[in-house]
Design an enzyme around this catalytic site. Structure first.
Site, PDB file in Angstrom:
ATOM      1  N   GLU A 121     106.452  32.477   0.625  1.00  0.00           N
ATOM      2  CA  GLU A 121     107.840  31.924   0.906  1.00  0.00           C
ATOM      3  C   GLU A 121     108.411  30.844   0.042  1.00  0.00           C
ATOM      4  O   GLU A 121     107.328  29.837  -0.426  1.00  0.00           O
ATOM      5  CB  GLU A 121     107.652  31.456   2.657  1.00  0.00           C
ATOM      6  CG  GLU A 121     107.425  32.658   3.271  1.00  0.00           C
ATOM      7  CD  GLU A 121     107.400  32.255   4.672  1.00  0.00           C
ATOM      8  OE1 GLU A 121     107.393  33.222   5.524  1.00  0.00           O
ATOM      9  OE2 GLU A 121     107.716  31.078   5.066  1.00  0.00           O
ATOM     10  N   CYS A 158     111.882  24.305  -2.788  1.00  0.00           N
ATOM     11  CA  CYS A 158     110.504  23.980  -2.419  1.00  0.00           C
ATOM     12  C   CYS A 158     109.529  25.406  -2.702  1.00  0.00           C
ATOM     13  O   CYS A 158     109.797  26.314  -2.003  1.00  0.00           O
ATOM     14  CB  CYS A 158     110.521  23.913  -0.812  1.00  0.00           C
ATOM     15  SG  CYS A 158     109.048  23.442  -0.060  1.00  0.00           S
ATOM     16  N   CYS A 185      95.776  28.787   1.939  1.00  0.00           N
ATOM     17  CA  CYS A 185      95.620  27.462   1.601  1.00  0.00           C
ATOM     18  C   CYS A 185      93.974  27.315   2.161  1.00  0.00           C
ATOM     19  O   CYS A 185      93.667  27.679   3.090  1.00  0.00           O
ATOM     20  CB  CYS A 185      96.340  26.184   2.107  1.00  0.00           C
ATOM     21  SG  CYS A 185      95.629  24.601   1.430  1.00  0.00           S
ATOM     22  N   CYS A 228      94.010  22.160   7.195  1.00  0.00           N
ATOM     23  CA  CYS A 228      94.349  20.876   7.969  1.00  0.00           C
ATOM     24  C   CYS A 228      94.723  21.536   9.250  1.00  0.00           C
ATOM     25  O   CYS A 228      95.451  22.803   9.214  1.00  0.00           O
ATOM     26  CB  CYS A 228      95.904  20.481   7.338  1.00  0.00           C
ATOM     27  SG  CYS A 228      95.132  19.787   5.573  1.00  0.00           S
ATOM     28  N   CYS A 248      98.679  22.796  10.221  1.00  0.00           N
ATOM     29  CA  CYS A 248      99.443  23.360   9.165  1.00  0.00           C
ATOM     30  C   CYS A 248      99.207  24.840   9.202  1.00  0.00           C
ATOM     31  O   CYS A 248      98.253  25.398   9.372  1.00  0.00           O
ATOM     32  CB  CYS A 248      99.128  22.733   7.882  1.00  0.00           C
ATOM     33  SG  CYS A 248      99.823  23.741   6.519  1.00  0.00           S
ATOM     34  N   CYS A 262     108.050  22.462   7.374  1.00  0.00           N
ATOM     35  CA  CYS A 262     106.938  21.756   6.709  1.00  0.00           C
ATOM     36  C   CYS A 262     105.560  22.423   7.542  1.00  0.00           C
ATOM     37  O   CYS A 262     105.644  22.588   8.822  1.00  0.00           O
ATOM     38  CB  CYS A 262     106.414  20.636   6.764  1.00  0.00           C
ATOM     39  SG  CYS A 262     107.600  19.421   5.839  1.00  0.00           S
TER      40      CYS A 262
HETATM   41  N1  SAH Z   1      99.154  21.187   0.449  1.00  0.00           N
HETATM   42  C1  SAH Z   1     100.079  20.293  -0.043  1.00  0.00           C
HETATM   43  C2  SAH Z   1     101.775  20.476  -0.007  1.00  0.00           C
HETATM   44  C3  SAH Z   1     101.841  21.729   1.082  1.00  0.00           C
HETATM   45  S1  SAH Z   1     102.109  21.121   2.654  1.00  0.00           S
HETATM   46  C4  SAH Z   1      99.997  19.038   0.900  1.00  0.00           C
HETATM   47  O1  SAH Z   1      99.353  19.014   2.232  1.00  0.00           O
HETATM   48  O2  SAH Z   1     100.609  17.790   0.697  1.00  0.00           O
HETATM   49  C5  SAH Z   1     103.549  19.958   2.596  1.00  0.00           C
HETATM   50  C6  SAH Z   1     103.477  19.078   3.627  1.00  0.00           C
HETATM   51  O3  SAH Z   1     103.798  19.479   4.960  1.00  0.00           O
HETATM   52  C7  SAH Z   1     102.661  18.030   3.699  1.00  0.00           C
HETATM   53  O4  SAH Z   1     102.904  16.740   3.862  1.00  0.00           O
HETATM   54  C8  SAH Z   1     101.740  18.522   5.036  1.00  0.00           C
HETATM   55  O5  SAH Z   1     100.979  17.605   5.631  1.00  0.00           O
HETATM   56  C9  SAH Z   1     103.221  18.859   5.681  1.00  0.00           C
HETATM   57  N2  SAH Z   1     102.949  19.746   6.969  1.00  0.00           N
HETATM   58  C10 SAH Z   1     101.905  20.797   7.266  1.00  0.00           C
HETATM   59  N3  SAH Z   1     102.158  21.236   8.283  1.00  0.00           N
HETATM   60  C11 SAH Z   1     103.118  20.482   8.849  1.00  0.00           C
HETATM   61  C12 SAH Z   1     103.727  20.477  10.494  1.00  0.00           C
HETATM   62  N4  SAH Z   1     103.122  21.373  11.339  1.00  0.00           N
HETATM   63  N5  SAH Z   1     104.403  19.573  10.810  1.00  0.00           N
HETATM   64  C13 SAH Z   1     104.909  18.675   9.814  1.00  0.00           C
HETATM   65  N6  SAH Z   1     104.367  18.555   8.537  1.00  0.00           N
HETATM   66  C14 SAH Z   1     103.461  19.441   8.199  1.00  0.00           C
HETATM   67 FE1  SF4 Z   2      96.864  23.287   2.697  1.00  0.00          FE
HETATM   68 FE2  SF4 Z   2      98.565  22.952   4.789  1.00  0.00          FE
HETATM   69 FE3  SF4 Z   2      96.713  20.996   4.220  1.00  0.00          FE
HETATM   70 FE4  SF4 Z   2      98.670  21.293   2.704  1.00  0.00          FE
HETATM   71  S1  SF4 Z   2      98.577  20.727   4.835  1.00  0.00           S
HETATM   72  S2  SF4 Z   2      96.390  21.057   1.993  1.00  0.00           S
HETATM   73  S3  SF4 Z   2      99.161  23.359   2.712  1.00  0.00           S
HETATM   74  S4  SF4 Z   2      96.303  23.332   4.946  1.00  0.00           S
END
Ligand code: SAH
Ligand code: SF4
Length: 350
Positions: free
Chosen positions: A92, A110, A117, A121, A124, A341
């Site tokens: 996406e 974006c 990934c 996390c 996410c 995000c």
């Molecule tokens: N992998 C990279 C970039 C992709 S995620 C990273 O982790 O930075 C982009 C951003 O979205 C990151 O700051 C991540 O922590 C945030 N993010 C992921 N899941 C989220 C959620 N459920 N609510 C708010 N921010 C989130």
């Molecule tokens: Fe991967 Fe999501 Fe963690 Fe970014 S926030 S490193 S996309 S698992």
């Protein structure tokens, strides 16, 4: 499968054309066609003789992304597109418009850097789906070109690129860097380094390596917690690269590039949105060229945490600012279309 033309740098195109017996200026014409005219089919390269146009089309693919469903938020400011890759999976890409009254509007794309990934996390949606594969540099670039072209058709232009879509850009370091360099190239799109932001979960060795690339790209770090115990419970990679090590790498980055580092923080109610966490964070960042972006958590299926409240977010911001750390509260753009995000690709639906 044919190689995607956006996977090639200018030198490779020059070399290839030399082997085809073509003069070197043809390579510049191809480069301009791709990155200035934003042509997407070999037939459009009318600056080239017909035979060369045909050969280009036979040898290279001009697209790897098949445009699928487009979702637009009701405010008209955010849209998300699903792209199907030739080997099956989907990624996406999100376009965000930021209208300003007194200066030029901003249009930010974006982009995704991976399918899924590997970093897992907890909060996410992309992490929850696991890792499928890296995107090639060309597949990253094509997402940018898609929206650059759409904007150009409407008389607007793309101003910023953020690598905050699906995936961890520094886990796919070479492709991410190649994509930035190609979009930054002076003979093509000429997007200045400052118009890019790479967001990373905090892979310290790659942050250090990135500091030495001679680019002025903005760096955003997904920090989310101010002590290792809490951070490891949200971001498993913290066990490998704890906060201290990530911050040391960030200091090197700020020093080398003179760019202010942004720290991202998804506020989870009663977990990391407390004044105590804010004060700890302020202590960690003291003396550093830094800025904190907080955003209320976007709830996802497999994570129990709740979004913070507006009041608690404001209190968190105030606690940071009282301690000298600038902090912005970000809007959760596009959540109604699952473009927020961490929500990307959590719901398919062509
Ligand atoms: N992998 C990279 C970039 C992709 S995620 C990273 O982790 O930075 C982009 C951003 O979205 C990151 O700051 C991540 O922590 C945030 N993010 C992921 N899941 C989220 C959620 N459920 N609510 C708010 N921010 C989130
Ligand atoms: Fe991967 Fe999501 Fe963690 Fe970014 S926030 S490193 S996309 S698992």
């Amino acid at each position: 499968m044919k190689n995607l033309i956006y996977n090639l740098d200018l030198e490779t195109i020059q070399h290839t054309l030399a082997t085809w017996g073509e003069p070197s200026y043809r390579a510049d014409q191809i480069w301009k066609g791709l990155y200035q005219h934003l042509w997407t089919k070999a037939e459009q390269f009318t600056t080239l003789p017909l035979a060369l146009r045909n050969k280009l089309g036979q040898e290279y693919a001009f697209s790897h992304l098949q445009a699928g469903k487009v979702l637009r938020a009701s405010d008209g400011l955010t849209e998300k597109i699903l792209f199907r890759l030739p080997d099956g999976p989907a990624i996406e890409t999100v376009l965000m418009h930021y209208p300003f009254r007194n200066r030029q509007d901003r249009h930010t794309v974006c982009v995704s850097t991976q399918v899924g990934c590997a970093l897992g996390c907890a909060f996410c949606a992309t992490g929850q789906m696991g890792f499928n594969r890296h995107l090639s540099s060309g597949e990253i670039i094509e997402q940018v070109i898609y929206y650059a072209r759409q904007l150009a058709e409407g008389g607007q232009s793309l101003t910023n690129v953020v690598m905050m879509g699906m995936g961890e850009p520094f886990h796919n370091y070479d492709a991410t860097l190649d994509a930035i360099r190609r979009l930054n190239h002076p003979g093509g799109m000429k997007m200045g380094g400052r118009r890019f932001t790479v967001s990373t979960v905090g892979l310290a060795p790659e942050i250090r390596r990135f500091a030495k690339e001679g680019l002025q790209v903005n760096l955003a770090i997904s920090l989310h917690a101010a002590d290792d115990e809490l951070r490891s419970s949200m971001l498993p990679i913290n066990a490998k690269y704890p906060i201290r090590e990530v911050l040391n790498a960030c200091r090197e980055y700020a020093e080398a590039t003179k760019r202010r580092v942004t720290f991202e923080w998804a506020l989870v109610k009663d977990v990391n949105d407390t004044p105590k966490q804010a004060r700890k964070l302020a202590r960690l960042l003291r003396g550093m060229l830094a800025h904190v972006n907080v955003i209320p958590l976007n709830p996802t299926n497999k994570f129990d945490g709740e979004a913070t409240t507006e009041k608690r977010a404001t209190a968190f911001q105030a606690a940071l600012e009282e301690n000298g750390i600038p902090c912005s509260i970000r809007l959760r753009r596009g959540i109604e279309i699952q473009a927020g995000c961490g929500q990307l690709a959590s719901r398919r639906g062509y």
